[in-house]
Design a protein around this motif. Sequence first.
Motif, short mmCIF file in Angstrom:
data_model
loop_
_atom_site.label_atom_id
_atom_site.label_comp_id
_atom_site.label_asym_id
_atom_site.label_seq_id
_atom_site.Cartn_x
_atom_site.Cartn_y
_atom_site.Cartn_z
N PRO A 214 0.80 -1.45 0.09
CA PRO A 214 0.33 -0.64 -0.43
C PRO A 214 0.46 1.09 0.07
O PRO A 214 1.86 1.51 0.52
N GLY A 215 0.34 2.58 -0.50
CA GLY A 215 1.76 3.22 -0.40
C GLY A 215 2.11 3.43 -1.90
O GLY A 215 2.38 4.50 -2.62
N PHE A 216 2.16 2.62 -2.37
CA PHE A 216 3.07 2.69 -4.15
C PHE A 216 2.16 3.58 -5.32
O PHE A 216 1.20 2.94 -5.26
N PRO A 217 2.64 4.20 -5.31
CA PRO A 217 1.88 5.10 -6.84
C PRO A 217 1.41 4.04 -8.22
O PRO A 217 2.01 3.90 -8.23
N SER A 218 0.35 4.65 -7.61
CA SER A 218 -0.62 3.43 -8.59
C SER A 218 -2.12 3.50 -9.15
O SER A 218 -2.29 5.45 -9.42
N ASP A 219 -2.64 3.40 -10.07
CA ASP A 219 -4.15 3.95 -11.00
C ASP A 219 -4.86 4.12 -9.93
O ASP A 219 -4.85 3.73 -8.66
N ASP A 220 -5.86 4.92 -10.29
CA ASP A 220 -7.26 5.31 -9.52
C ASP A 220 -7.67 5.33 -9.79
O ASP A 220 -9.19 5.39 -9.19
N HIS A 221 -8.50 4.36 -10.51
CA HIS A 221 -9.74 4.17 -11.38
C HIS A 221 -9.83 2.50 -11.63
O HIS A 221 -8.87 2.50 -12.62
N LEU A 222 -11.31 2.59 -12.41
CA LEU A 222 -11.34 1.22 -12.41
C LEU A 222 -11.40 1.22 -14.47
O LEU A 222 -12.15 2.38 -14.39
N VAL A 223 -11.38 0.28 -14.67
CA VAL A 223 -11.19 -0.15 -15.88
C VAL A 223 -12.11 -1.51 -16.72
O VAL A 223 -11.74 -2.53 -15.28
N ALA A 224 -12.64 -1.63 -17.32
CA ALA A 224 -13.07 -2.82 -17.85
C ALA A 224 -11.78 -3.90 -17.92
O ALA A 224 -11.09 -3.88 -18.69
N PRO A 225 -12.22 -5.46 -17.39
CA PRO A 225 -11.38 -6.44 -17.54
C PRO A 225 -10.47 -6.37 -19.55
O PRO A 225 -11.96 -6.21 -19.73
N LYS A 226 -9.54 -7.42 -19.05
CA LYS A 226 -9.33 -8.00 -20.72
C LYS A 226 -8.07 -8.64 -20.60
O LYS A 226 -7.73 -9.76 -19.60
N ILE A 227 -8.62 -9.39 -21.24
CA ILE A 227 -7.48 -10.85 -21.37
C ILE A 227 -7.34 -10.96 -22.95
O ILE A 227 -7.48 -10.80 -24.02
N ASP A 228 -5.77 -11.21 -22.99
CA ASP A 228 -4.61 -10.88 -23.82
C ASP A 228 -4.53 -12.38 -23.76
O ASP A 228 -3.38 -12.88 -23.53
N PHE A 229 -3.96 -12.87 -25.36
CA PHE A 229 -3.33 -14.11 -25.82
C PHE A 229 -2.05 -13.88 -26.11
O PHE A 229 -1.98 -13.39 -27.89
N GLY B 156 4.79 -25.97 -15.88
CA GLY B 156 4.73 -26.51 -16.64
C GLY B 156 2.57 -25.73 -16.54
O GLY B 156 2.62 -25.19 -17.93
N PHE B 157 2.08 -24.61 -15.55
CA PHE B 157 1.36 -23.84 -15.45
C PHE B 157 1.29 -23.06 -14.83
O PHE B 157 1.96 -23.09 -13.63
N TYR B 158 2.16 -21.87 -14.88
CA TYR B 158 2.69 -21.15 -14.35
C TYR B 158 1.62 -19.24 -14.63
O TYR B 158 1.60 -18.84 -15.51
N LEU B 159 1.69 -19.47 -13.44
CA LEU B 159 0.72 -17.94 -13.19
C LEU B 159 1.79 -16.95 -12.12
O LEU B 159 1.95 -16.81 -11.15
N ILE B 160 2.22 -15.79 -13.25
CA ILE B 160 2.78 -14.40 -12.24
C ILE B 160 1.64 -13.34 -12.08
O ILE B 160 0.78 -13.05 -13.69
N VAL B 161 2.18 -12.90 -11.03
CA VAL B 161 0.23 -12.09 -10.98
C VAL B 161 1.97 -10.47 -10.68
O VAL B 161 2.74 -10.39 -9.54
N ARG B 162 1.64 -9.18 -11.00
CA ARG B 162 1.64 -7.78 -11.21
C ARG B 162 0.86 -7.24 -10.34
O ARG B 162 0.13 -6.39 -11.41
N GLY B 163 1.34 -6.67 -9.55
CA GLY B 163 0.90 -6.07 -8.73
C GLY B 163 1.27 -4.32 -8.35
O GLY B 163 1.48 -4.51 -6.90
N LEU B 164 1.68 -3.69 -9.23
CA LEU B 164 1.33 -2.69 -9.13
C LEU B 164 1.02 -1.41 -8.91
O LEU B 164 1.52 -0.67 -7.88
N THR B 165 -0.02 -0.95 -10.19
CA THR B 165 -0.36 0.45 -10.10
C THR B 165 -1.92 -0.93 -10.21
O THR B 165 -2.46 -0.57 -9.95
N SER B 166 -1.82 -1.54 -11.23
CA SER B 166 -3.07 -2.33 -11.09
C SER B 166 -2.95 -3.90 -10.95
O SER B 166 -1.51 -4.27 -11.25
N LEU B 167 -3.49 -4.79 -11.17
CA LEU B 167 -3.71 -5.98 -11.11
C LEU B 167 -3.48 -6.44 -12.19
O LEU B 167 -4.90 -6.38 -13.10
#
Length: 418
Positions: free
Chosen positions: A346-361, A371-382
């Motif tokens: 908390p407190g890291f400079p971040s986005d401040d508004h919701l946007v529509a979710p999106k999937i890109d392949f 073989g099945f790997y999820l990497i979560v990047r939560g800097l400004t948005s999730l």
Amino acid sequence: MSGDETFPATVGQLSVWRDIERFPPDRLWEANLSFVWDLPEGDWTQEQVWAALGAVAMRHASMRTTYVVDPEGFPRQRIAAHTAEEVLAQVRQGTADVAEREEKDAAEIRRAIDALSELPWRAWILLEGDAPRQVLVVVNHMAADGVASVVLREDFETILGGTDLPAAPGPLELALNQTGEGSGRLRNAERYWRRTLAAAPRRHETGELDPVGAVLQTGIPMPQAHEAMAKFEVTLASLILAAYYRGIQAATGEQEVLLFPMSANRFDEQHARVVTSLNQWAPLLLDLDAAEPFTEILPKVHWKAFNALKNGVCSPDAIWQIRDEHAKLDPPADRGFYYNPMLAPPGFPSDDHLVAPKIDFFDHGRTTGPGFYLIVRGLTSLNLMFRVNRSGFDRDSVNTVMTTMQDCFAQTLGGDRF
């Protein structure tokens, strides 16, 4: 300390090295990580930026470390007694236009860094006109992990702003502890691994291998995610892990799932800001009713994950032997589903508004690793990135995982459903 002395590697460094040893020569670049840092506001010169990077390397010994493999096949740390100028002479790669960032990043991450013969990182300044705007850093995973990259960035900005920082504790002290009084923790982890894999599901993999890369942009800004967490009394990393579990249940129809969350192994003040690779996997077996409401499984997942992550510091050689034993069973132990959260506090400079979710392949291009790997990047948005090289999983099943997870996020963090 001279540049000719060598010291034991940490178990985290050894874990990365064992992975590198298994890479084919043309895939050694997969040990690289890359980061792009926006420069703080100000009229910075190139020499100011380079000087700050050199000072960061002098603060953190891992940025001046190469490795020597002993006759038994174990890497040992060799910490170079370089000056900042000597470090920059090796790692300074010049400049590029900020508009070329993505192309530059994609090209340079695929240029392997030999941890035995060269310093483990390289850097470029990205310019807008003649003005420095960003820094691109490519680092071998032996030297840093995702959390360490945040520490490096914060120290870089502090030094660039004019504050000197002293030398920081490094992996040398950690390695000496792990070969001494800290070795009991390694043995406890081995026992936990044996118990967990013995209870894990056993099944043959079926279906075609269809490599899949995908990114789920949840549209949820990090401040909103952190604010929403307050009512659940669990960590954000645990909530995402629970959603991941629900997504896998939905895609496979299986209730019992073997997960491998990444342990950052930074649970105490002594190690919280050590720049090295501390990350190691910890097995977590979940067997919770798929019909149970998501908010009710959250605390259960959280505390089970907490117990698993306590066993994240382990000898990779001992764990490899345990995993090999279970892979040879008939049917073999399930290979599991991997999870690596990299979340800004908390407190890291971040986005401040919701946007529509999106999937890109996308074509992820990697052939090694989980073989099945999820990497979560939560800097400004999730944002969630999936790399899948596992038979029986295709775009449709990965899409099911992602849409199920987004539904879980919408229930708990806000945001939209698909």
